[in-house]
Design an enzyme around this catalytic site. Structure first.
Site, mmCIF file in Angstrom:
data_model
loop_
_atom_site.group_PDB
_atom_site.id
_atom_site.type_symbol
_atom_site.label_atom_id
_atom_site.label_comp_id
_atom_site.label_asym_id
_atom_site.label_seq_id
_atom_site.Cartn_x
_atom_site.Cartn_y
_atom_site.Cartn_z
ATOM 1 N N GLY A 17 0.814 -1.212 0.000
ATOM 2 C CA GLY A 17 0.000 0.000 0.000
ATOM 3 C C GLY A 17 0.844 1.255 0.000
ATOM 4 N N SER A 20 -0.022 5.634 -1.789
ATOM 5 C CA SER A 20 -0.617 6.887 -1.302
ATOM 6 C C SER A 20 -0.676 6.860 0.222
ATOM 7 C CB SER A 20 -2.026 7.083 -1.889
ATOM 8 O OG SER A 20 -2.909 6.091 -1.406
ATOM 9 N N TYR A 160 -13.423 -3.949 10.308
ATOM 10 C CA TYR A 160 -12.097 -3.303 10.313
ATOM 11 C C TYR A 160 -11.473 -3.391 11.703
ATOM 12 C CZ TYR A 160 -8.720 0.637 9.908
ATOM 13 O OH TYR A 160 -7.603 1.447 9.922
HETATM 14 N N1 LIG Z 1 -5.007 7.442 8.321
HETATM 15 C C1 LIG Z 1 -5.364 7.126 9.556
HETATM 16 O O1 LIG Z 1 -5.947 7.947 10.280
HETATM 17 C C2 LIG Z 1 -5.064 5.771 10.122
HETATM 18 C C3 LIG Z 1 -5.436 5.527 11.449
HETATM 19 C C4 LIG Z 1 -5.165 4.282 11.999
HETATM 20 C C5 LIG Z 1 -4.543 3.302 11.251
HETATM 21 N N2 LIG Z 1 -4.191 3.558 9.957
HETATM 22 C C6 LIG Z 1 -3.561 2.473 9.224
HETATM 23 O O2 LIG Z 1 -2.405 2.948 8.565
HETATM 24 C C7 LIG Z 1 -2.238 2.261 7.320
HETATM 25 C C8 LIG Z 1 -2.185 3.249 6.177
HETATM 26 O O3 LIG Z 1 -3.383 4.000 6.203
HETATM 27 P P1 LIG Z 1 -3.639 5.220 5.218
HETATM 28 O O4 LIG Z 1 -4.527 6.145 5.960
HETATM 29 O O5 LIG Z 1 -2.382 5.701 4.622
HETATM 30 O O6 LIG Z 1 -4.528 4.509 4.084
HETATM 31 P P2 LIG Z 1 -4.785 4.968 2.563
HETATM 32 O O7 LIG Z 1 -6.140 4.459 2.219
HETATM 33 O O8 LIG Z 1 -4.541 6.421 2.423
HETATM 34 O O9 LIG Z 1 -3.685 4.130 1.770
HETATM 35 C C9 LIG Z 1 -3.769 2.743 1.710
HETATM 36 C C10 LIG Z 1 -3.043 2.258 0.482
HETATM 37 O O10 LIG Z 1 -3.310 0.853 0.344
HETATM 38 C C11 LIG Z 1 -3.673 0.600 -0.990
HETATM 39 N N3 LIG Z 1 -4.582 -0.536 -1.095
HETATM 40 C C12 LIG Z 1 -5.871 -0.589 -0.642
HETATM 41 N N4 LIG Z 1 -6.425 -1.757 -0.982
HETATM 42 C C13 LIG Z 1 -5.476 -2.462 -1.664
HETATM 43 C C14 LIG Z 1 -5.460 -3.739 -2.291
HETATM 44 N N5 LIG Z 1 -6.542 -4.533 -2.299
HETATM 45 N N6 LIG Z 1 -4.328 -4.144 -2.886
HETATM 46 C C15 LIG Z 1 -3.235 -3.337 -2.902
HETATM 47 N N7 LIG Z 1 -3.194 -2.128 -2.343
HETATM 48 C C16 LIG Z 1 -4.308 -1.682 -1.731
HETATM 49 C C17 LIG Z 1 -4.365 1.879 -1.457
HETATM 50 O O11 LIG Z 1 -4.386 1.978 -2.875
HETATM 51 C C18 LIG Z 1 -3.529 2.952 -0.787
HETATM 52 O O12 LIG Z 1 -2.425 3.350 -1.592
HETATM 53 C C19 LIG Z 1 -3.431 1.302 7.222
HETATM 54 O O13 LIG Z 1 -3.058 0.024 7.710
HETATM 55 C C20 LIG Z 1 -4.456 1.919 8.139
HETATM 56 O O14 LIG Z 1 -5.387 0.978 8.642
HETATM 57 C C21 LIG Z 1 -4.442 4.769 9.374
#
Ligand SMILES: NC(=O)c1ccc[n+]([C@@H]2O[C@H](COP(=O)([O-])OP(=O)(O)OC[C@H]3O[C@@H](n4cnc5c(N)ncnc54)[C@H](O)[C@@H]3O)[C@@H](O)[C@H]2O)c1
Length: 253
Positions: A17, A20, A160
């Protein structure tokens, strides 16, 4: 960047991932450390743009592999490609996820399984595929992205939250199994991180203000705030740390 981790220079790093959000900040940060970086993502346009942007400055141009992590055969193929391109793998960052909201009454078994596939299952199979190369290299570090969401009683995220809680169990089990191979496994629990997706779909200005109100630190967290914790857990700076969870939430909990 607050700290440098010279031991990461030249090391093979695989980030899921990475196209982005937090993943893109991690790709940029590991490249800035001089690591050899490969990343998987389903989002081709953003991922190719990131490679083009980083190619200007990175010592090693990052390698993008288009793959849907819900497809375990594709995931295994992508990791094999990454190992071959990187010449080995020292660090795996299991970052990809999708935090879709779900109505309790509307969830069907397919939707439940889909959420586990995009949020949890691939973390195990990515580790399984990367471990032989880590063993050959004498060790490694796996960093699994969980979330504080499973600790906040958020009713709109049952599947989730279940997946993100499961990642803690997975982290501790893998750490127990892989410690003798000098492979460390830790988890990061981000708080409210204002990525583009979060701002577009879930967090408006009022939500952001309410979140900051709950934090000790009175500012929005951004993707770059996850870089320090991840580099630390990936590097030898944390050589004695495994089976742990690191909360990076500005003091929301
Ligand atoms: N942003 C937050 O507030 C937050 C909070 C808690 C935890 N997280 C965790 O941090 C991590 C990153 O989060 P984020 O906010 O950057 O998410 P995001 O949605 O901005 O980015 C996730 C990335 O994963 C890719 N992705 C999604 N489904 C996919 C698939 N089936 N195959 C391949 N790639 C795939 C997307 O294209 C994207 O580039 C995640 O594990 C999320 O659960 C984020």
């Amino acid at each position: 960047m607050a700290s440098r981790y010279p031991d990461l220079a030249g090391q093979g790093v695989l980030i899921t991932g990475g196209g982005s959000g937090i993943g893109a900040a991690l790709v940029a940060a590991f490249c800035a450390e001089g690591a050899r970086v490969a990343f998987l993502d389903i989002a081709e346009t953003e991922s190719r743009a990131l490679v083009a942007q980083l190619a200007e400055t990175a010592a090693h141009r990052p390698h993008f592999i288009k793959a849907d992590l819900r497809d375990i055969a594709a995931l295994r193929g992508a990791i094999d490609e990454a190992i071959s391109v990187l010449g080995g793998i020292r660090v795996l960052v299991n970052n990809a996820a999708r935090d879709d909201r779900q109505e309790l009454d509307a969830i069907e078994p397919d939707g439940w399984d889909e959420s586990q596939a995009v949020n949890l299952r691939h973390q195990f199979f990515a580790a399984q595929a990367a471990v032989p190369a880590m063993r050959r290299g004498g060790g490694g570090a796996i960093v699994n992205f969980s979330s504080i969401a499973y600790l906040l009683n958020m009713g709109e995220l049952p599947a989730y939250a279940t997946a993100k809680a499961g990642i803690i169990g997975l982290t501790k089990s893998l750490a127990g199994k892989l410690g003798p191979d000098n492979i460390r496994v830790n988890a990061i629990l981000p708080g409210m991180v204002l990525t583009e997706r979060q701002k577009r779909l879930w967090v408006d200005e009022a939500d952001a203000a309410a979140g900051i109100e709950r934090q000790c630190l009175k500012r929005s967290l951004v993707a770059e705030d996850m870089v320090g914790p991840c580099l630390f857990l990936a590097s030898d700076a944390s050589a004695a740390i495994t089976a742990q969870t690191l909360i990076a939430d500005g003091g929301m909990l």
